[in-house]
Design an enzyme around this catalytic site. Sequence first.
Site, PDB file in Angstrom:
ATOM      1  N   HIS A  95       0.811  -1.213   0.000  1.00  0.00           N
ATOM      2  CA  HIS A  95       0.000   0.000   0.000  1.00  0.00           C
ATOM      3  C   HIS A  95       0.843   1.262   0.000  1.00  0.00           C
ATOM      4  CE1 HIS A  95      -3.253  -2.843   0.796  1.00  0.00           C
ATOM      5  NE2 HIS A  95      -3.906  -1.986   0.039  1.00  0.00           N
ATOM      6  N   GLU A 124     -10.841 -11.473  -4.188  1.00  0.00           N
ATOM      7  CA  GLU A 124      -9.386 -11.390  -3.983  1.00  0.00           C
ATOM      8  C   GLU A 124      -8.862 -12.569  -3.174  1.00  0.00           C
ATOM      9  OE1 GLU A 124      -8.512  -7.645  -2.040  1.00  0.00           O
ATOM     10  OE2 GLU A 124     -10.271  -7.769  -0.779  1.00  0.00           O
ATOM     11  N   ASP A 138      -4.240  -8.831  -3.859  1.00  0.00           N
ATOM     12  CA  ASP A 138      -4.343  -9.928  -2.901  1.00  0.00           C
ATOM     13  C   ASP A 138      -4.529 -11.271  -3.592  1.00  0.00           C
ATOM     14  OD1 ASP A 138      -4.005  -8.862  -0.286  1.00  0.00           O
ATOM     15  OD2 ASP A 138      -5.879  -7.777  -0.538  1.00  0.00           O
ATOM     16  N   CYS A 167      -9.769  -3.914  -9.761  1.00  0.00           N
ATOM     17  CA  CYS A 167      -9.217  -2.705  -9.148  1.00  0.00           C
ATOM     18  C   CYS A 167      -7.816  -2.942  -8.583  1.00  0.00           C
ATOM     19  CB  CYS A 167     -10.155  -2.168  -8.075  1.00  0.00           C
ATOM     20  SG  CYS A 167     -10.495  -3.359  -6.785  1.00  0.00           S
TER      21      CYS A 167
HETATM   22  C1  PEP Z   1      -6.422  -5.742  -4.194  1.00  0.00           C
HETATM   23  O1  PEP Z   1      -6.169  -6.564  -3.314  1.00  0.00           O
HETATM   24  O2  PEP Z   1      -6.164  -5.931  -5.409  1.00  0.00           O
HETATM   25  C2  PEP Z   1      -7.041  -4.457  -3.860  1.00  0.00           C
HETATM   26  C3  PEP Z   1      -7.426  -3.606  -4.789  1.00  0.00           C
HETATM   27  O3  PEP Z   1      -7.135  -4.138  -2.550  1.00  0.00           O
HETATM   28  P1  PEP Z   1      -5.888  -3.656  -1.674  1.00  0.00           P
HETATM   29  O4  PEP Z   1      -4.748  -3.389  -2.608  1.00  0.00           O
HETATM   30  O5  PEP Z   1      -6.307  -2.435  -0.956  1.00  0.00           O
HETATM   31  O6  PEP Z   1      -5.643  -4.824  -0.778  1.00  0.00           O
HETATM   32 MG    MG Z   2      -7.035  -6.330  -1.350  1.00  0.00          MG
END
Ligand code: PEP
Ligand code: MG
Length: 598
Positions: free
Chosen positions: A204, A446, A470, A517
């Site tokens: 992140h 995910e 994920d 996403c």
């Molecule tokens: C993902 O896991 O692809 C996602 C968009 O969520 P995050 O990156 O916040 O875990």
């Molecule tokens: Mg995620």
Amino acid sequence: MIKRQKRPKETTKEIILKGIPAAPGITIGKAYPLYDEEMVIPRKKIEKKHVESEIVRFKKALAKTRAEILTIHKTISKEMGVEKARIFGAHLMVLEDEVLISEVIAKLKRDKLTVEYIFLEVLRKYTKILSKSDDEYLRERVSDINDVGKRILKNLLGAQHRSLEDLKKKTIVVAYDLSPSDTAMMHRGNVIAFATDIGGRTSHTAIMAKSLEIPAVVGLESVTSNVEDGSTVIVDGNRGAVIVNPSKSTITRYERDKKRFEKFEKHLLKLKNLPAKTLDGKEVKLAANIELPDDVHSVLAHGAVGVGLYRTEYIYMNRKDLPTEQEQYEAYKWVVKKISPDSVTIRTLDLGGDKFLSQFEVAHEMNPFLGWRAIRFCLARPDIFKTQLRAILRASKHGKLRIMYPMISGIEELRQANAILEDVKKELKKKSIPFDKDIEIGAMIEVPSAAVTSDVLAKEADFFSIGTNDLIQYALAVDRVNEKIAYLYEPAHPAVLRLIKTIIDNAHREKIWVGMCGEMAGDIALALILLGLGLDEFSVSPIMIPEVKRVIRAAKYTDAKKFAEEALSLSTGSEVEILAKMKLKELLPDAAIKITEG
Ligand code: PEP
Ligand code: MG
């Protein structure tokens, strides 16, 4: 809170370090190293004439540490009793250990290296010997030595508590690691790039760098031990390189590259108002991911069609209390109104993994990404979950909002979350508080179990959003934040492609739409495959929108479908990747990939 490190100036040799590109762009500037307990202390020679001043520095750090410990000892004795304060008595004993102190001084005189380096060496030697001792008492002293050692080191390094927010000058932050909450605090104007020793492409922290629109390289392994406070540094977020003390010719070359890259990006913005439509008329939705409400400016500037993922956990970060319902409502309302008439998909709180919130005393877990996170946390804390759902529902009357739950692993969790949502809706109805009664509810896919049972989930969800960040880590058993195994983190792996195909096919069979996403949606080399697999929405960092759009607009849907089939028939991720890059170059000979390569 992060501490800044002060170190002696030395060495001006050009050093090239390779890492993982986290956010694109090139920045040339001055380094601002941040001190962290894990940080490597560089091995630096000192001149003979500086030995005495190093000893003085050491003694001052000891005295300062002693004063600090005495104060803590006094406070704890008064507030919690003498027994609890006993540990600090043990710390004082370490501090007054003549053997340790004389060994540091003797070594300093003999080896002529900085005192922090020598001190750490001696400290490590002591802890190693003691931890192997048969005597339990001696083994227990290891943690005392480590605790005091860290304090002394901090005082030696002149570490001061500083908030990243407070940076006054434009600087390049260099750190062992940065948490997503650290990154969220970076003031847009003053942190112009960052580089870290550890971390992966989909951490992140890396994602946040994209949203701040600053170049970043992670997983460099040794950047902290190669950079001085104020060193000139080039952060090349396109290639994933950091150049420390660059020569004049390197700077000139990079200035040229930087201009070229910026011109290319500016040129791409011409696509802003054009649809993400293939040459043969297939249109997909190209939305953006946001972390902070402020990011909507970038969403609009890059021509995204709405927000496909709003990571709401940042509202909960860097504060001591929980955000109130009203506060959340105001934030969501602001975003949805700005983005209107396009839609905003709000993801409910995804705490855990690499995102921790200071308000919760969450026990340390061995495998945080597999632990008490996301929807698991929200189902266990309906008070927190309901507050957020109420705020989202209230904001839904101001535009087009959707709700999406993170980390759903099976139908039961989706049902439980929906049951809580129904309760909240009932409460609002009872109080005559308006909200969008037809609000769409989606599940993030995910977790591999959700992907495999997506046929079941599709019957009870209005849409899916594939969270590849994920999904890839769970499907391939590769920690997304660990740079050591980053080579195994392969979005193009056949297992990942097959899971994506399963999800899309199952969703379409039930007539629901599917978005993606995760960062994979912004990988321009893989965009054709995703298009060909039938993905309905791509949601990417705002800065990636123009590039993805350009690829889609240059392609034919019929070709993309054929290519997706071909990719699915291959047996390794590298084969897929090589082919994908080849296809992209055929399609767009000047794709950004050219600029980002070697
Ligand atoms: C993902 O896991 O692809 C996602 C968009 O969520 P995050 O990156 O916040 O875990
Ligand atoms: Mg995620």
